[in-house]
Design a protein around this motif. Structure first.
Motif, mmCIF file in Angstrom:
data_model
loop_
_atom_site.group_PDB
_atom_site.id
_atom_site.type_symbol
_atom_site.label_atom_id
_atom_site.label_comp_id
_atom_site.label_asym_id
_atom_site.label_seq_id
_atom_site.Cartn_x
_atom_site.Cartn_y
_atom_site.Cartn_z
ATOM 1 N N THR A 28 0.825 -1.206 0.000
ATOM 2 C CA THR A 28 0.000 0.000 0.000
ATOM 3 C C THR A 28 0.860 1.256 0.000
ATOM 4 O OG1 THR A 28 -1.727 -1.177 1.199
ATOM 5 C CG2 THR A 28 -1.827 1.222 1.240
ATOM 6 N N THR A 29 1.929 1.237 0.770
ATOM 7 C CA THR A 29 2.835 2.378 0.815
ATOM 8 C C THR A 29 3.483 2.617 -0.542
ATOM 9 O OG1 THR A 29 3.274 1.934 3.146
ATOM 10 C CG2 THR A 29 4.843 3.347 1.987
ATOM 11 N N VAL A 30 3.979 1.559 -1.151
ATOM 12 C CA VAL A 30 4.623 1.701 -2.462
ATOM 13 C C VAL A 30 3.618 2.166 -3.511
ATOM 14 C CG1 VAL A 30 5.719 0.401 -4.331
ATOM 15 C CG2 VAL A 30 6.480 0.089 -1.986
ATOM 16 N N GLY A 31 2.428 1.600 -3.506
ATOM 17 C CA GLY A 31 1.406 2.011 -4.460
ATOM 18 C C GLY A 31 1.009 3.468 -4.292
ATOM 19 N N THR A 32 0.864 3.904 -3.056
ATOM 20 C CA THR A 32 0.505 5.302 -2.792
ATOM 21 C C THR A 32 1.607 6.250 -3.235
ATOM 22 O OG1 THR A 32 -0.835 4.599 -0.911
ATOM 23 C CG2 THR A 32 -0.214 6.917 -0.997
ATOM 24 N N LEU A 33 2.834 5.925 -2.899
ATOM 25 C CA LEU A 33 3.954 6.777 -3.303
ATOM 26 C C LEU A 33 4.106 6.813 -4.822
ATOM 27 C CD1 LEU A 33 6.603 5.894 -0.585
ATOM 28 C CD2 LEU A 33 5.262 7.989 -0.790
ATOM 29 N N THR A 34 3.869 5.690 -5.476
ATOM 30 C CA THR A 34 3.940 5.656 -6.936
ATOM 31 C C THR A 34 2.845 6.527 -7.549
ATOM 32 O OG1 THR A 34 4.840 3.420 -6.860
ATOM 33 C CG2 THR A 34 3.929 4.141 -8.952
ATOM 34 N N TYR A 35 1.659 6.472 -6.986
ATOM 35 C CA TYR A 35 0.571 7.310 -7.501
ATOM 36 C C TYR A 35 0.891 8.792 -7.319
ATOM 37 C CZ TYR A 35 -3.938 9.510 -8.088
ATOM 38 O OH TYR A 35 -4.942 10.332 -8.505
ATOM 39 N N PHE A 36 1.404 9.157 -6.144
ATOM 40 C CA PHE A 36 1.739 10.560 -5.893
ATOM 41 C C PHE A 36 2.884 11.033 -6.785
ATOM 42 C CE2 PHE A 36 -0.019 10.322 -1.322
ATOM 43 C CZ PHE A 36 -1.289 10.647 -1.772
#
Length: 64
Positions: A28-36
C-alpha cells in the motif's frame, strides 16, 4: 451430558497473519507513493502488487 465440540484450528497462524499484514502495508505504501509521484493509477496498482509479492517472499524468509 452435554458435549462441547472441540474448537477448530485457526485459519491462519500468527506468523502468517503478521507476514501478510506487513506485506500489505508495504504494498500500500509503495502504491501510494507511486501514484503521488506520477498520477498513473494503473502503474501504482502494479507497483503495489509487485511490492506486496516481493515483501511476502522477503518476510517469509526473514521472520522465523
Amino acid at each position: 451430558m452435554s458435549k462441547t465440540s472441540p474448537t477448530p484450528p485457526p485459519l491462519l497462524s500468527v506468523r502468517a497473519a503478521v507476514v501478510l499484514l506487513l506485506a500489505l502495508v508495504c504494498g500500500t505504501t509503495v502504491g501510494t507513493l507511486t501514484y503521488f509521484a506520477g498520477g498513473n493509477v494503473a502503474a501504482a496498482i502494479l507497483a503495489g502488487l509487485t511490492a506486496t509479492g516481493g515483501a511476502i517472499m522477503f518476510l517469509h524468509k526473514v521472520i522465523a
